[in-house]
Design a protein around this motif. Structure first.
Motif, PDB file in Angstrom:
ATOM      1  N   UNK A 149       0.842  -1.212   0.000  1.00 12.12           N
ATOM      2  CA  UNK A 149       0.000   0.000   0.000  1.00 12.12           C
ATOM      3  C   UNK A 149       0.867   1.248   0.000  1.00 12.12           C
ATOM      4  N   UNK A 150       0.342   2.309  -0.605  1.00 10.03           N
ATOM      5  CA  UNK A 150       1.102   3.552  -0.755  1.00 10.03           C
ATOM      6  C   UNK A 150       0.216   4.746  -0.422  1.00 10.03           C
ATOM      7  N   UNK A 151       0.781   5.686   0.314  1.00 10.02           N
ATOM      8  CA  UNK A 151       0.115   6.953   0.597  1.00 10.02           C
ATOM      9  C   UNK A 151       1.068   8.097   0.315  1.00 10.02           C
ATOM     10  N   UNK A 152       0.506   9.210  -0.090  1.00 11.05           N
ATOM     11  CA  UNK A 152       1.302  10.407  -0.370  1.00 11.05           C
ATOM     12  C   UNK A 152       1.318  11.284   0.877  1.00 11.05           C
ATOM     13  N   UNK A 153       2.510  11.629   1.314  1.00 17.15           N
ATOM     14  CA  UNK A 153       2.643  12.495   2.479  1.00 17.15           C
ATOM     15  C   UNK A 153       3.755  13.505   2.206  1.00 17.15           C
ATOM     16  N   UNK A 154       3.382  14.643   1.622  1.00 14.63           N
ATOM     17  CA  UNK A 154       4.356  15.668   1.272  1.00 14.63           C
ATOM     18  C   UNK A 154       4.586  16.569   2.487  1.00 14.63           C
ATOM     19  N   UNK A 155       5.830  16.711   2.957  1.00 14.98           N
ATOM     20  CA  UNK A 155       6.108  17.594   4.094  1.00 14.98           C
ATOM     21  C   UNK A 155       5.739  19.038   3.781  1.00 14.98           C
ATOM     22  N   UNK A 156       5.249  19.753   4.771  1.00 14.85           N
ATOM     23  CA  UNK A 156       4.817  21.136   4.581  1.00 14.85           C
ATOM     24  C   UNK A 156       5.961  22.035   4.135  1.00 14.85           C
ATOM     25  N   UNK A 157       7.185  21.739   4.581  1.00 16.28           N
ATOM     26  CA  UNK A 157       8.297  22.611   4.194  1.00 16.28           C
ATOM     27  C   UNK A 157       8.574  22.573   2.695  1.00 16.28           C
ATOM     28  N   UNK A 158       8.213  21.448   2.022  1.00 13.01           N
ATOM     29  CA  UNK A 158       8.357  21.399   0.563  1.00 13.01           C
ATOM     30  C   UNK A 158       7.377  22.348  -0.125  1.00 13.01           C
ATOM     31  N   UNK A 159       6.189  22.467   0.418  1.00 12.84           N
ATOM     32  CA  UNK A 159       5.192  23.370  -0.163  1.00 12.84           C
ATOM     33  C   UNK A 159       5.570  24.818   0.096  1.00 12.84           C
ATOM     34  N   UNK A 160       6.125  25.085   1.268  1.00 14.27           N
ATOM     35  CA  UNK A 160       6.596  26.441   1.574  1.00 14.27           C
ATOM     36  C   UNK A 160       7.725  26.844   0.638  1.00 14.27           C
ATOM     37  N   UNK A 161       8.658  25.932   0.408  1.00 12.56           N
ATOM     38  CA  UNK A 161       9.773  26.204  -0.489  1.00 12.56           C
ATOM     39  C   UNK A 161       9.295  26.401  -1.930  1.00 12.56           C
ATOM     40  N   UNK A 162       8.302  25.638  -2.328  1.00 11.26           N
ATOM     41  CA  UNK A 162       7.731  25.815  -3.667  1.00 11.26           C
ATOM     42  C   UNK A 162       7.187  27.220  -3.844  1.00 11.26           C
ATOM     43  N   UNK A 163       6.387  27.690  -2.888  1.00 16.72           N
ATOM     44  CA  UNK A 163       5.818  29.046  -2.999  1.00 16.72           C
ATOM     45  C   UNK A 163       6.922  30.101  -3.023  1.00 16.72           C
ATOM     46  N   UNK A 164       7.981  29.876  -2.248  1.00 19.24           N
ATOM     47  CA  UNK A 164       9.094  30.828  -2.264  1.00 19.24           C
ATOM     48  C   UNK A 164       9.735  30.891  -3.644  1.00 19.24           C
ATOM     49  N   UNK A 165       9.928  29.744  -4.256  1.00 21.12           N
ATOM     50  CA  UNK A 165      10.551  29.713  -5.574  1.00 21.12           C
ATOM     51  C   UNK A 165       9.666  30.357  -6.636  1.00 21.12           C
ATOM     52  N   UNK A 166       8.359  30.111  -6.564  1.00 22.82           N
ATOM     53  CA  UNK A 166       7.449  30.744  -7.520  1.00 22.82           C
ATOM     54  C   UNK A 166       7.508  32.257  -7.373  1.00 22.82           C
ATOM     55  N   UNK A 167       7.487  32.734  -6.143  1.00 26.64           N
ATOM     56  CA  UNK A 167       7.522  34.184  -5.895  1.00 26.64           C
ATOM     57  C   UNK A 167       8.823  34.808  -6.378  1.00 26.64           C
TER      58      UNK A 167
END
Length: 395
Positions: A12-30
């Motif tokens: 079985x597989x579940x997706x669990x993306x750490x919040x810091x990856x999403x924060x870093x993504x928004x920083x890079x987009x900005x």
């Protein structure tokens, strides 16, 4: 091509993306460094500045990955190692036990996200205006090097090897009889399955005539429809071919940019074909989505590449494909029934005569009135109806 079968566990597989990856993504987009505006009024110089800035604003300020994550985690997801590569797949069994097993393969720049809208219509047709006799048990694998599947660590993962891996996957799921479907890269893999004709494969359905590239100058061009298809194919090979040429020759080079800049990744993925580009642009600039090509769905798909860091590994499939074309070896004939649906917005909308040049005496052929390259994504109900019709005689 046989594959090794060590480590046959299905986990079985579940997706669990750490919040810091999403924060870093928004920083890079900005922090994106923007080029000046294109000097034309269309897409002939590439992805338009207004489109990408509108996408980026939504991505940074409004988009919610957790919604997509929850949607995927609500489906049965698994991984299994085949031939040294960890394969991620979604496996949804129909409530109708007599359902026909179907393995369906996405393409580039797609992912399993582009197929999600078809899960309901294909597995539970009675809830979508169909009949129980048309139900499928659905298997949606992520291609090797794409999304949550592992990256191959050696050469040779072309269409034939992936096709053999899919046969092994269906064997592990204990499906002795099944059918296969694909578009884009998935069409090439599904084509290879049809040519390998493993025991248990009843037939295939594709919605891109990938084989047309190799025999472009041998295709009939007598009717107006044939000439229009040739003009579209020729336009792709001369003007819309940039991503294809780069990925078939230098996937590693473009990969550095795809893994470093989320906006660069988005631009690369949007610059695929004219019909899809303008539909996607309309979703962000005009906020008028075409079918299910919504802002959220589009970014969900981009996130499948960004979060997994698979821009380069996904592009390497094209390197393998380019060498298959250059080898010039005629493939064995397809020895299972073939179904084909032509969607009008496809990169080249193949007429029946072209389909017959690649697949003599197709078991099913139809031209529908709407939909483009991402047919399953854009028009899931229509696409599902075509899949049902193509495989109905094989049950």
């Amino acid at each position: 091509m046989p594959v090794t079968t060590e480590g046959t566990d299905i986990c079985p597989f579940r997706i669990e993306v750490p919040e810091n990856q999403l924060t870093e993504l928004r920083r890079r987009v900005e922090a994106t460094r923007w080029p000046s505006k294109e000097l034309v009024t269309d897409r002939s110089q590439g992805v338009q500045l207004a489109t990408l800035q509108a996408l980026s604003r939504y991505w940074m300020l409004e988009y919610d990955w957790r919604r997509c994550e929850a949607r995927l985690d609500a489906l049965p997801q698994f991984t299994t190692e085949i031939d040294g590569v960890e394969i991620h797949f979604i496996h949804v069994r129909s409530p109708h036990e007599s359902a026909l097993p179907l393995i369906m393969t996405h393409g580039w720049p797609g992912s399993v996200v582009e197929l999600l809208e078809t899960v309901g219509p294909l597995t539970d047709p009675t809830a979508h205006g169909g009949s129980a006799e048309d139900a499928f048990h659905l298997v949606l694998p992520s291609l090797p090097g794409y999304g949550f599947s592992g990256e191959p660590t050696e050469l040779g993962w072309g269409n034939g090897r992936i096709a053999s891996a899919w046969t092994e996957l269906m064997n592990r799921l204990e499906y002795p009889r099944y059918v296969a479907q694909g578009g884009d890269v998935g069409a090439a893999v599904t084509d290879a399955m049809g040519r390998q004709a493993p025991a248990g494969l009843l037939g295939i359905h594709v919605n891109l005539l990938a084989g047309a590239i190799a025999i472009k100058d041998q295709l009939p061009m007598e009717s107006e429809q044939e000439r229009a298809a040739f003009d579209a194919l020729n336009a792709f090979m001369t003007d819309g071919f940039g991503y294809f040429l780069e990925q078939t020759t230098r996937p590693q080079t473009i990969g550095y940019s795809l893994l470093d800049s989320p906006v660069g990744l988005a631009a690369w993925m949007l610059d695929h074909d004219t019909d899809s580009y303008y539909k996607i642009s309309r979703a962000f600039v005009d906020r008028e989505p075409v079918g299910n090509l919504t802002r959220d769905n589009i970014i969900d798909n981009i996130m499948m590449y960004w979060l997994t860091g698979t821009g380069a590994s996904a592009a390497r499939w094209y390197w393998e494909f380019g060498r298959e074309i250059a080898a010039g070896q005629a493939p064995p004939p397809v020895s299972v029934p073939v179904g084909f649906t032509t969607f009008p917005g496809e990169i080249w909308a193949a007429p029946r005569s072209w389909v017959e040049s690649v697949y003599p005496s197709p078991a099913y052929f139809n031209e529908v009135g709407s939909g483009g390259h991402f047919a399953a994504w854009e028009e899931p109900e229509l696409f599902s109806a075509e899949v049902r019709a193509a495989f109905r005689p094989l049950r």
